[in-house]
Design a protein around this motif. Sequence first.
Motif, PDB file in Angstrom:
ATOM      1  N   UNK A   1       5.589   0.546   8.885  1.00  0.00           N
ATOM      2  CA  UNK A   1       5.308   2.466   8.095  1.00  0.00           C
ATOM      3  C   UNK A   1       6.423   2.543   7.959  1.00  0.00           C
ATOM      4  N   UNK A   2       6.526   2.469   6.366  1.00  0.00           N
ATOM      5  CA  UNK A   2       8.086   3.523   5.845  1.00  0.00           C
ATOM      6  C   UNK A   2       7.367   4.854   5.565  1.00  0.00           C
ATOM      7  N   UNK A   3       8.371   5.939   5.892  1.00  0.00           N
ATOM      8  CA  UNK A   3       7.570   7.297   5.778  1.00  0.00           C
ATOM      9  C   UNK A   3       8.104   8.382   4.712  1.00  0.00           C
ATOM     10  N   UNK A   4       8.198   9.267   3.815  1.00  0.00           N
ATOM     11  CA  UNK A   4       9.371   9.009   2.979  1.00  0.00           C
ATOM     12  C   UNK A   4       8.249  11.017   3.011  1.00  0.00           C
ATOM     13  N   UNK A   5       8.909  11.619   3.107  1.00  0.00           N
ATOM     14  CA  UNK A   5       8.651  13.045   2.729  1.00  0.00           C
ATOM     15  C   UNK A   5       9.081  13.895   2.283  1.00  0.00           C
ATOM     16  N   UNK A   6       8.905  14.643   1.887  1.00  0.00           N
ATOM     17  CA  UNK A   6      10.184  16.258   1.938  1.00  0.00           C
ATOM     18  C   UNK A   6       9.547  17.315   2.075  1.00  0.00           C
TER      19      UNK A   6
ATOM     20  N   UNK B   1       0.524  -1.191  -0.429  1.00  0.00           N
ATOM     21  CA  UNK B   1      -0.338  -0.075  -0.112  1.00  0.00           C
ATOM     22  C   UNK B   1       0.971   0.834   0.042  1.00  0.00           C
ATOM     23  N   UNK B   2       0.253   2.574  -0.942  1.00  0.00           N
ATOM     24  CA  UNK B   2       1.242   3.104  -1.135  1.00  0.00           C
ATOM     25  C   UNK B   2       0.311   4.607  -0.731  1.00  0.00           C
ATOM     26  N   UNK B   3      -0.139   5.542   0.731  1.00  0.00           N
ATOM     27  CA  UNK B   3      -0.489   6.677   0.449  1.00  0.00           C
ATOM     28  C   UNK B   3      -0.120   8.088  -0.089  1.00  0.00           C
TER      29      UNK B   3
ATOM     30  N   UNK C   1       4.785  10.403   1.209  1.00  0.00           N
ATOM     31  CA  UNK C   1       4.393   9.011   0.832  1.00  0.00           C
ATOM     32  C   UNK C   1       4.193   7.864   1.830  1.00  0.00           C
ATOM     33  N   UNK C   2       3.884   6.972   3.032  1.00  0.00           N
ATOM     34  CA  UNK C   2       3.678   6.059   3.269  1.00  0.00           C
ATOM     35  C   UNK C   2       3.325   5.043   3.213  1.00  0.00           C
ATOM     36  N   UNK C   3       4.412   3.860   3.161  1.00  0.00           N
ATOM     37  CA  UNK C   3       4.128   2.806   2.260  1.00  0.00           C
ATOM     38  C   UNK C   3       3.805   1.782   3.280  1.00  0.00           C
ATOM     39  N   UNK C   4       2.996   0.603   3.082  1.00  0.00           N
ATOM     40  CA  UNK C   4       3.047  -0.442   4.438  1.00  0.00           C
ATOM     41  C   UNK C   4       2.957  -1.399   3.130  1.00  0.00           C
TER      42      UNK C   4
END
Length: 598
Positions: free
Chosen positions: A433-438, A380-382, A444-447
Motif C-alpha cells: 500500500x502507498x498512502x497519501x494523506x493530508x 487501484x486508488x481509493x 488516497x490509498x494506492x496499490x
Amino acid sequence: MTYLFENVSGIFNKLLAKERDPINQARIKMLAYILVLYLLFTGVLIFAYIAGGEMLHLYRVSIVFIATLLLIGTAYFTHAWKIVSHIVIWFLTLAVWTNLSIYVQDINIETLQFIWLSCALSFYMHGLKWGWFYSVINVLPVLIYTAIDNKNYFYIGAGAHEVSQLTYLFVTAYNFSLIIFLQYYFFKVFNKNFITLTQTKNELNDLNNKLKKTLSEVNTLSNSRMEFLSTMSHELRTPLNGVIGISNALLLQNPREDQEENLAVLKFSAENLLLLINDILDFNKFDSDKVELERISFDFVALVKNNCASLKLKAQEKMLDLNLHIDEELCGKHVCSDPTRLTQVLQNLINNAIKFTEKGSVSLHIEINNISEETMRLRFMVADTGIGIEKHRQKSVFEPFVQASASTSRRYGGTGLGLPIVKKVLAMFNSHIELVSTPNLGTKIIFDIDFKYEDHNTCIFPKSINIKHDLAHLKILVTEDNPVNILVIKKTLEQWNIIPTIAENGLMALQKLEQETFDVILMDLYMPEMDGYEAATLIRNLDDTIKANTPIIALTASANNNIAQKIVDAGMNDYLSKPFNPEHLFRKLKNLTDAVER
C-alpha cells in the motif's frame, strides 16, 4: 600455589578486563606467569653466576633480566601483550641460536628445553601459523648443525663452558617445571572451556527441547483457538442471520415510516456487529497463517461494480458521492484470482473512506498500468475527501488495533483491524500500500495487483435486482435445522414467489429428493443425523442423473479456513455465508437456474 598465581596474573587485571575471549585471557595470564617467574629465575641466576665467577653467563642472564623488566612494563602500560609474547619467543629462539654458535657450541638439554618452550609457547600464544614459523626457525638450526657436524653420531654434551652442578641442576629443573606448568595450565583452560562448551551445548539442547515443546503447545493452543473461533463464528452468525434476515424481510413489506426507520437502525447495527466479528475472525486466520489465495476465473468489472453497488446506500445515507472510474479496456476481461479476498480489500477500503468522510465524495479508480498477452498490472486508488491522517501516524494505522487517534476511535468506532487485514491480503497478492494523506483534506490509498486474464466477447454488467421477477417456477429444497434460519430463508424466498420445501437434516433431504425433483437445494452444512457434506456426496451418487445433478448452494455460518475446498470436494456448486444478503442469494439462484436451462 593457586593464590600465588592469582597475584601474579593480577598484574594484568586491566588488560584481562578488556578481553572477552576466554582463550586470550588464558594467554595473558600465561604470559604474566612466564615474565614474572622468569624475572625471579634470572634474579636467582645472577647471584649464582656472580658467586661462581661465570661472567659470560652472567652477562647473558643480566640482559634477560633487564629485558624481562622492560617487557612487563610494556605489557602493563601499552596492553600490547601479543607483541610482548612475540619478543619472549624471539628471546627463546635467540637462546637456542647462541647456545649452538657461542655458549655451548653443541646440543645440550638446556638447548632442547628452549626449543620445546619456544615451539609450545608459539602455538599456545599465537596459533597455527606463528607456531609453525617459530618451530621451523628453532628446529632448523639444530638440524643444520647436526648435518654439518663432523661427528658421526648425535651428541648431547655439556658444552664448551662448564657451570656448577647446582646451577645446572637449578636451570634444568626450572625449565622442566615451566614446561610442565605450561602444559598443565593450558590444558586446564582448554578443558574448562571444553566442559563449558559441552555444558552450554547441553543447555542449548535442553532449551531447544523446551522450545519445541512450547512451540507444540503454542500450535495446539493456536489450533484450539481457531477451532473455538470457528465454533463461536457459527454460534454468533446464526442469531445474526435471524436478525438481519428478518430485518430485510420486514423492510420489503411496506412498513410505516417510523417502523422503517427502526428496522433500518436494527439492520445497520446487526451488519456492523457482523463486520466486527468478521474482522476479528479474519485477523486471527491471517495471524495463524491459515489463509491461502484461491484461483478462480471471474468477471473483474462485474465484481468491482457489485462492490460499489453494495456500498452505494451507505454513502447516500451520509450524502456522499460514491464514484467508480474504471478503465474501458477492462470491459470483457475475466481474471484468474481470489474474488473473495479482492472483495475484502475493496470493501474495507471503501467502507473506511465512507466512515471517515463527512462531506464530499469517495472514489475508486482502476486503470491498467501494464499489460502483456497473459498478465496485466492494475492500479487501484481509493480516494476520499475525509478527515485525513497526520504524517507521523500514517505507518501506525496499518498496525493491528490502532487507529489514527484516540478521538477517532471514540467518534467512529471500529476494531482498528480493517487496514491491517488489507495489508496482509495485499501481501498475499505480492503488493503493498502507498498512502497519501493530508489532515482535513482527504486520503488516497494506492496499490498495484498483477492478474492473469482472458478476453470475453461481451462485458457482463450486474443487473439491478427486480424482486418482482417471477421465480415462482423454481422448486427449492431448503435443508436447515435451525428454526430462525428456516424462517429467514422462507421469508426471503417468498419475496420472489417461491414456496420452499423444508428438510431439517441431510437424511430428510435425501428422502424428500427421492419423492420429487427440485431445481435447487439450499444446504446447511452442520445438522444432526446427517450433515450437509455427507448429504451432498450421497446426492451426487444417486442413480437418477437428473436428481444427482441438482444444483446445491451451501449455507454456512462457519469460519473454517478450508470451507470452500470442502464444499467443492463434496460436489456442491456454490456457497453463501450466513448472514447472507438477499441480493447475493437472488443472483446465485438466477445464475444457477439459467445455466441449467441453457
